[in-house]
Write a protein that holds these residues in place. Structure first.
Motif, PDB file in Angstrom:
ATOM      1  N   LEU A   1     -12.641 -18.874  13.636  1.00 36.79           N
ATOM      2  CA  LEU A   1     -11.679 -17.474  13.410  1.00 36.79           C
ATOM      3  C   LEU A   1     -12.429 -17.554  12.312  1.00 36.79           C
ATOM      4  O   LEU A   1     -13.149 -15.985  12.001  1.00 36.79           O
TER       5      LEU A   1
ATOM      6  N   MET B   1      -8.248 -15.517   6.710  1.00 38.52           N
ATOM      7  CA  MET B   1      -9.131 -14.556   7.647  1.00 38.52           C
ATOM      8  C   MET B   1     -10.751 -14.881   7.102  1.00 38.52           C
ATOM      9  O   MET B   1     -11.284 -14.887   8.360  1.00 38.52           O
TER      10      MET B   1
ATOM     11  N   GLU C   1       0.343  -1.082   0.080  1.00 37.60           N
ATOM     12  CA  GLU C   1       0.329  -0.347  -0.675  1.00 37.60           C
ATOM     13  C   GLU C   1       0.886   1.450   0.062  1.00 37.60           C
ATOM     14  O   GLU C   1       0.393   2.440   0.017  1.00 37.60           O
TER      15      GLU C   1
ATOM     16  N   HIS D   1      -8.461 -22.365  17.950  1.00 44.61           N
ATOM     17  CA  HIS D   1      -9.335 -22.489  17.328  1.00 44.61           C
ATOM     18  C   HIS D   1      -9.309 -21.506  15.841  1.00 44.61           C
ATOM     19  O   HIS D   1     -10.073 -20.918  16.356  1.00 44.61           O
ATOM     20  N   ASP D   2      -8.284 -21.664  15.502  1.00 48.03           N
ATOM     21  CA  ASP D   2      -8.560 -20.162  14.287  1.00 48.03           C
ATOM     22  C   ASP D   2      -8.334 -20.461  12.711  1.00 48.03           C
ATOM     23  O   ASP D   2      -8.963 -19.795  12.233  1.00 48.03           O
TER      24      ASP D   2
ATOM     25  N   MET E   1       6.849 -11.416  -0.546  1.00 53.47           N
ATOM     26  CA  MET E   1       5.771 -11.000   0.267  1.00 53.47           C
ATOM     27  C   MET E   1       3.875 -10.852  -0.880  1.00 53.47           C
ATOM     28  O   MET E   1       3.562 -10.591  -0.722  1.00 53.47           O
TER      29      MET E   1
ATOM     30  N   GLY F   1       3.723 -11.469  18.590  1.00 53.95           N
ATOM     31  CA  GLY F   1       4.765 -12.237  19.702  1.00 53.95           C
ATOM     32  C   GLY F   1       6.273 -11.538  19.859  1.00 53.95           C
ATOM     33  O   GLY F   1       6.613 -12.444  20.729  1.00 53.95           O
TER      34      GLY F   1
ATOM     35  N   PRO G   1       5.654  -5.227   9.208  1.00 51.62           N
ATOM     36  CA  PRO G   1       5.254  -5.825   8.201  1.00 51.62           C
ATOM     37  C   PRO G   1       4.155  -7.195   8.276  1.00 51.62           C
ATOM     38  O   PRO G   1       2.677  -6.757   8.085  1.00 51.62           O
TER      39      PRO G   1
ATOM     40  N   ARG H   1       0.008  -0.927   8.461  1.00 49.66           N
ATOM     41  CA  ARG H   1       1.395  -1.874   9.170  1.00 49.66           C
ATOM     42  C   ARG H   1       2.456  -0.475   9.142  1.00 49.66           C
ATOM     43  O   ARG H   1       2.592   0.684   8.044  1.00 49.66           O
TER      44      ARG H   1
ATOM     45  N   TRP I   1       2.092 -19.864  19.222  1.00 49.50           N
ATOM     46  CA  TRP I   1       1.145 -19.217  18.401  1.00 49.50           C
ATOM     47  C   TRP I   1       0.117 -18.160  18.550  1.00 49.50           C
ATOM     48  O   TRP I   1      -0.468 -18.134  18.646  1.00 49.50           O
TER      49      TRP I   1
ATOM     50  N   GLY J   1      -2.097 -23.228  14.519  1.00 44.83           N
ATOM     51  CA  GLY J   1      -2.131 -23.391  14.984  1.00 44.83           C
ATOM     52  C   GLY J   1      -2.177 -25.118  15.983  1.00 44.83           C
ATOM     53  O   GLY J   1      -1.390 -25.349  14.776  1.00 44.83           O
TER      54      GLY J   1
ATOM     55  N   ASP K   1       0.684  -8.011  10.089  1.00 40.85           N
ATOM     56  CA  ASP K   1      -0.517  -7.540  10.514  1.00 40.85           C
ATOM     57  C   ASP K   1      -1.371  -7.846  11.212  1.00 40.85           C
ATOM     58  O   ASP K   1      -2.740  -7.885  11.054  1.00 40.85           O
ATOM     59  N   ILE K   2      -1.293  -9.290  10.495  1.00 43.83           N
ATOM     60  CA  ILE K   2      -1.853 -10.431  10.553  1.00 43.83           C
ATOM     61  C   ILE K   2      -3.123 -10.088  12.602  1.00 43.83           C
ATOM     62  O   ILE K   2      -4.816 -10.250  12.717  1.00 43.83           O
TER      63      ILE K   2
ATOM     64  N   PHE L   1       0.425 -20.774  10.868  1.00 43.25           N
ATOM     65  CA  PHE L   1       0.956 -19.653  12.074  1.00 43.25           C
ATOM     66  C   PHE L   1       0.170 -19.250  12.689  1.00 43.25           C
ATOM     67  O   PHE L   1      -0.984 -20.346  13.671  1.00 43.25           O
TER      68      PHE L   1
ATOM     69  N   ASN M   1      -4.704  -6.843  12.409  1.00 42.21           N
ATOM     70  CA  ASN M   1      -6.300  -6.953  11.493  1.00 42.21           C
ATOM     71  C   ASN M   1      -7.358  -7.648  12.138  1.00 42.21           C
ATOM     72  O   ASN M   1      -8.229  -7.258  12.571  1.00 42.21           O
ATOM     73  N   LEU M   2      -6.453  -8.722  13.031  1.00 39.76           N
ATOM     74  CA  LEU M   2      -7.824  -9.426  14.177  1.00 39.76           C
ATOM     75  C   LEU M   2      -7.956  -8.503  15.090  1.00 39.76           C
ATOM     76  O   LEU M   2      -9.025  -8.702  15.530  1.00 39.76           O
TER      77      LEU M   2
ATOM     78  N   GLY N   1       5.755 -22.473  17.918  1.00 40.74           N
ATOM     79  CA  GLY N   1       5.196 -24.285  18.397  1.00 40.74           C
ATOM     80  C   GLY N   1       4.697 -25.376  16.473  1.00 40.74           C
ATOM     81  O   GLY N   1       5.397 -25.142  15.573  1.00 40.74           O
TER      82      GLY N   1
END
Ligand code: B12
Ligand code: B12
Lengths: 467, 269, 467, 269
Positions: B97, A182, A134, A241-242, A171, B214, B137, B161, B269, A236, B139-140, A233, B143-144, A301
């Motif tokens: 999620l 998400m 961005e 639960h993601d 990236m 983290g 960078p 970010r 995690w 998890g 940003d998750i 990640f 964002n959550l 993990g």
């Protein structure tokens, strides 16, 4: 430009794959080390402490400690060969001069130990992908991206100052992947990782390979950290639960299609440690790879920490912050950790037991989680095989890899080898159905994706990908 | 494979998730949804459509409802109740999620529709500024946080970010939020936070500064004023509610677990 | 009083020894776990942070975190069984009430997880030996030692409040050993570890066993941390110049003679993880043992971190301070580390490959250092065999063990299996000669030692040992 | 063993010590000893006896020499030179700790003999108070510090281990040392050091407080005044010399590596 596309498997039989051996071993310009040449090389990676990024002096002092402490421990316990990887922090990539000076310093320290003890060593510089979709210029220098310009300069500085190899974690496609992650939107994931990611890889690695060749520095390779690792990640542990582990695995399979692009541009390996898609990539390419698992608990993990060792050529701790433990500072402690495991693998090689140990590693986490199941080398090979069938098309090959992974997981569930939860299974079936329903006409699919995600993902700018 | 099958995997690992997550029951029948859902129609259907994250149904039901019901009622008695149920489902481990995310998207779409009818934005519970540290960078997590806060009815200014310190400070000055959040996943970017805290303090702004990500630890975040450690993104709404009720950063340092109702180190995690 | 002395080997053939299996498995009163019963149990041990010893509240809060974070990770990655060990800090043993409350808290948290997930678990409390030879009362309650009185009370509090087993690292003979360590005086080392150490062990463990039996808590066992570990630690790595590894190994062999005393008093195992004499002890006793190595790099350097895993029943990280890593807090990170390794061993057991993996472990560090060579299970067995020949005499058996270790190292050097440095070899030969020259009349030898070391070691007080 | 021999251990480990430590040469012929040893007799033989750590020979040679030579000369021109050579041998890796220890014992015996002849204790370079923190039984590191300092001619008050804060502070008040050292190997005992520093400061005593031991880190030790981090016991004499020359704790924090002439984290082994 890619120089070719993978349309055949390097390994005809998955059983030929084993740690420490690659079909195309890699030689380094300095310190006499090889990868995939019959032994597993331990790797250590340590992140500088908070605040040390404030000035070049502080950052240099920190890297001196990291390098020296690791070399010291190598001598103290008799480690015959090792790799130090430095993952750049923002400041390092952003200031090419800093990157150069730090590389030179690290190389000089390694040289000091090599000449005293005669160990084999390597210094990997992983340049940070500091581009931000961005911001002005986005991902491309040609669009005026100051960040991208600096990345290229930093790669060059590292090569010039003694890096054995250069890696990156690019990236490309991340903005769309994040959206997909998400919302568990499998098409966004495929578009982000498989399509946009692969396009961006080509842009970055074509350049990296050219710069590296000027200095006989090895262009190492990639990892789909921004995509598949993000999914893994967020997915998890078993109790998280993601995000469904099954869909994370499908993303991982797509990532293999993307990570291969570095090699298609001329990179030689070993790819980066956090590329859990490694076994697939190795099956297809025959190039050595770095992996991390059981001894990367400091970093994250991991529910397949043994399995993932099965066919590695470099064994890494992923990353730990510089600090003291009772047993030494972290560079010493974690180099020792990975070196002890590498020594076990090398013992297995020297006693003719490599395949037994490979299978023990594999079986340990094979049934613990669908991801470990798919990344077991035999299943990884199958995914690779599905991928190369469509090797010339970046969309179709990523899709094929994901579908094959899905098939493998469903079979596992049906055979009761990995029983899935309702959430895992539902998500898997939904994702499979969506993937299967997608058109196989690449251009039509891409057009639709561009139109949709331009609307849904504010940061997604097709021009970043030349689209 | 040169090795045989495993005789008994119980000595190697156990899939506790499989052991725990019983058979699938329709969400309508979970206690969480039963408890939170309104009894009357069309609120019940509206809420349920949010729970199921079905944007199309939400939109059509909202449009329908708007013919007879006040937009604010639709939001408060319908959509928001659905989101409450979603929160409970996530907390109990029934929802994951992405379920929350699509439910939030659906609810937001419904609210936007109501706001169109209203002719203006609805009043939010409070304003929060969120950002990711300069040079970072990742940003998750941020964002959550943004998503959870918006879903809970907060007005979020998302600075994105790689945000320079000045931008953050200016935004706080200009927007006067009740809460500022920062996320950093790298040891070398997190040092922006104490600097932000310094600047805010020097301007006499005493705002809770919730920092997560983290690389951070509770100890570190508490080493500078204003800072309190945020462990999990889904804690954000409860934290915001507490701040709304007058809790300051000093209280939040001590009462965090109480406020969010669970123990979490926020690490790994 | 000891109940018996070991005069025979539990294992007739060293090849029968393998990880996860002991001749006398141990059952725990709580949480359904067994040791040495066909599977290896991972252990995690975390030390509270600086400052947390200031009050009971702080210390409890810290132990709550330690316990909860470990249990959480166990659920997250599907660890089927594990042990949490808490090594007491000074304040904990010194205040029996604190020890009791903390044990109760930890037990309650474990109970919470066990009832939710059904995992098997154990809670080991290692009571600190806070006795100080030079303080009033020295080592014995009967001499007025307040410290000793509190130790006994703390053991009882731990039993009463839910500990699965009790361990200790007693200090008997340490003052003389320290003197010997600094001057490389093999007789002082033998007197400190083999003789005084064994006498003190009997005193402490007779009592521990009695207290434990009141609560059906298992009396676990010992380690010669104060002796052999001190030697090993001061000996350091290959490049250290502080103490010869060969002589450190002779001290280690003596330590086996001493560690066995706990079992001779009625302890049942597993002994403590830092007992590198474990393979010898297991060969003699057939009891399960804890070990630490490759995954204890957080706690100390180690040049036999694979070898030492070969015949373990519990696999530990030794000890790490509570803090955060990228991958989680240290209880989570290090339980995962040991659990992943234990899973590999358990996979080997379940696939019938245990002996292969055992030998791979063994060979990895067997030739790296004389200590690893001697502690390889086959050589460890030989040391045990030499020891039990003189099983009834605590002096002679420790001496015999040391001599056998010396012999094994000389053979290794002659066969060029472990080439020794001049310093290592000289020291070894000198120590061997001194040991061989010693009288085999125990009482005469002891008299001479008492007389000499009373003079040379100010803190050595024979009355501490009933002498 | 069910497994075969290893083909090539070079791919598993390398014994760098064996590769580096060449053939045995008599210590007399090492450059370190040649450089440090006096040329004339009886100093040369005296020094050599110290180098070899032979107390009996040292004693008989000292007794002999005392007939014709001043006790202080015997110490300074003979025994001490031997100890210098020992220091050099240890630094170069030729000598190991026990060699140093027995050499120090031999030299001390010689000095005691000289002092008997003098009728009083010789003058020491300076006074140092050493201790291990309260509740901590780990005293090997401290013992090494004491040994190295004594061998280098310092007067050491050894308070032992498990030493209460008050005892340390009282000793400093009473003995007025030039330097105080503290050793702690446990996270829960090290917290005594900042407390000691506080007390000393409140009494207006500004003394360098060298803290070492397994649990400590440079960062932590520098978090309280007076403290500087001691990495290795054999650094103690060089540190003491620097303090004697007027270096304070603030300088030592920055110039440590320069002063001791090597890089060491002081962590591990
Ligand atoms: C995915 C990932 C990436 C992705 C990020 C994608 C994205 N959209 O964010 C990509 C590939 C881009 C990436 C890049 C890099 N990364 Co990265 N990455 C990760 C990884 C694997 C996971 C991070 C993640 O997304 N976690 C999941 C989210 C949800 O967690 P989270 O943000 O922490 O949020 C949670 C909580 O913290 C909390 N929270 C967060 N904020 C707040 C605020 C409040 C108020 C509250 C209440 C809660 C809260 O809520 C969330 C949980 O509910 C981590 C590994 C790790 N152990 O963290 C490495 C990691 C962060 N990365 C690391 C590195 C080094 C890099 C690179 C520099 C590597 C390189 N040289 O190329 C580059 C960055 C280059 C640059 N620009 O400088 C290191 C950082 C080391 C360090 N120095 O500190 C890590 C730790 C990996 C490692 N062990 O080495 N990375
Ligand atoms: C040997 C040992 C013991 C021996 C000590 C024998 C002795 N005479 O000292 C014994 C068995 C007694 C012992 C007991 C315990 N120990 Co212990 N022990 C160790 C071990 C293995 C080695 C320590 C050692 O001697 N190192 C060698 C010496 C030379 O090192 P050093 O003292 O640090 O000194 C060096 C430098 O620091 C420096 N230095 C030191 N001071 C100074 C000062 C100055 C001015 C300078 C310049 C330099 C300097 O010089 C030396 C190098 O040249 C360590 C492991 C480790 N990683 O440290 C654990 C360790 C210290 N022990 C530990 C524990 C927990 C214990 C016990 C509490 C266990 C128990 N519950 O029973 C008990 C203590 C009980 C009690 N009273 O409270 C933990 C501490 C954890 C924590 N909480 O911080 C450790 C870290 C082990 C571990 N990883 O768990 N232990």
């Amino acid at each position: 430009m890619v120089k070719f596309r993978y349309t055949k498997m390097a390994y005809a039989d998955p059983d030929d794959m084993v740690f420490g051996h690659a079909i195309y071993p890699v030689f380094c310009k300095n310190w006499n080390i090889q990868f995939g040449a019959g032994y597993v090389v331990p790797e250590v990676k340590v992140a500088p402490r908070p605040g040390t990024g404030d000035s070049l002096e502080k950052l240099k002092a920190e890297h001196e400690k990291i390098t020296r402490d690791a070399c010291d421990r190598a001598a103290a316990i008799g480690i015959p060969f090792f790799m130090i990887e430095q993952e750049h922090v923002f400041q390092q990539t952003y200031n090419p001069k800093w990157a150069g000076e730090i590389t030179a310093l690290q190389a000089a320290i390694i040289e000091e130990y090599v000449s005293k003890y005669g160990m084999k060593a390597a210094l990997r510089q992983t340049v940070g992908d500091i581009r931000v979709a961005e911001k002005p210029g986005g991902l491309r220098e040609s669009l005026g991206s100051e960040y991208d310009r600096r990345i290229a300069e930093t790669v060059e500085e590292c090569c010039r100052n003694g890096a054995s190899d250069i890696c990156m974690e690019t990236m490309g496609g991340k903005e769309v992947l994040d959206y997909g992650c998400m919302r568990q939107d499998i098409r966004a994931i495929l578009f982000g990782i498989g399509y946009l990611g692969s396009i961006d890889m080509e842009y970055v690695w074509d350049r990296n390979v050219k710069i590296c060749s000027k200095y006989s520095t090895n262009p190492g390779g990639e990892t789909n950290c921004s995509g598949a690792n993000t999914l893994m990640f967020v997915a998890g542990g078993l109790t998280s639960h993601d995000f469904p582990h099954t869909v994370a695995m499908m993303g991982r399979a797509m990532a293999a299609a993307r990570t291969l692009v570095a090699y298609e541009c001329g990179a030689v390996g070993p790819h980066k440690d956090c590329a859990y898609e490694g076994p697939i990539v190795k099956a297809v390419s025959g190039r050595p790879g770095a992996q991390e698992g059981k001894q990367a608990v400091c970093a994250h993990g991991d529910i397949m920490g043994n399995t993932i060792a099965a066919v590695c050529d470099v064994w890494s701790n992923e990353s730990v912050e510089y600090h003291s433990e009772f047993g030494g500072t972290t560079p010493a402690v974690w180099l020792q950790a990975t070196a002890m495991e590498a020594a076990l693998m090398n013992t297995a090689i020297q006693t003719g037991q490599a395949k037994i140990l490979r299978d023990l590693y594999t079986l340990t986490d094979r049934y613990r989680d669908p991801q470990g199941y798919c990344l077991s080398y035999d299943n990884a090979w199958r995914i690779g095989k599905a991928l190369v069938e469509y090797g010339k098309d970046i969309y179709l090959r990523a899709r094929a890899a994901a579908l094959e992974a899905g098939k493998i997981m469903k079979e596992a569930h049906e055979k009761r080898e990995v029983v899935l939860t309702r959430f895992e299974l539902d998500s898997l079936e939904r994702a499979m159905a969506e993937l299967e329903a997608m058109t196989t006409e690449t251009s039509r699919w891409v057009e639709k994706c561009i139109a949709d995600y331009k609307r849904k993902v504010p940061n997604f700018k097709p021009e970043n990908y030349g689209l | 494979m040169v090795l045989p099958k495993i005789k008994n995997t119980d000595f190697i690992f156990r899939r506790y998730n499989v052991e725990l997550e019983g058979p699938a029951i329709p969400v309508e029948e979970t206690p969480e949804v039963k408890g939170a859902l309104p009894k009357e129609e069309p609120y019940k259907s509206l809420a349920l459509a949010v729970v199921k994250g079905d944007t199309d149904i939400v939109l059509s039901k909202v449009k329908d409802a708007l013919k007879t019901i006040k937009p604010l009622d639709i939001i408060e008695k319908g959509l928001a109740k659905g989101m409450d149920a979603v929160g409970a489902l996530y907390a109990s481990g029934t929802y994951f999620l992405p379920n929350v995310m699509v439910a939030a998207d659906a609810m937001m779409a419904g609210i936007a529709e109501c706001e169109k009818a209203l002719g203006k934005a609805t009043e939010k519970k409070g304003k929060v500024v969120c950002h990711v540290a300069e040079g970072d960078p990742h940003d998750i997590g941020k964002n959550l946080v943004v998503m959870f806060l918006r879903a809970a009815g907060y007005d979020v200014i998302d600075l994105g970010r790689d945000v320079p310190i000045e931008t953050v400070v200016d935004a706080v000055k200009k927007e006067k939020p009740m809460w500022l959040t920062g996320t950093a996943l790298m040891t070398t970017t997190m040092s922006a936070f104490p600097k932000i805290s310094e600047k805010l303090k020097s301007m006499g702004i005493d705002i809770p500064f919730g920092c997560g990500g983290g690389a951070l630890s509770k100890e570190w975040v508490e080493s500078f004023d204003l800072g309190f450690f945020g462990a999990k993104a889904h804690h954000a709404p409860k934290l915001a509610d507490a701040i709304l009720k007058g809790m300051g950063w000093k209280d939040l340092r001590v009462k965090y677990n109480e406020v969010v109702g669970e123990y979490s180190t926020g690490k790994g995690w």
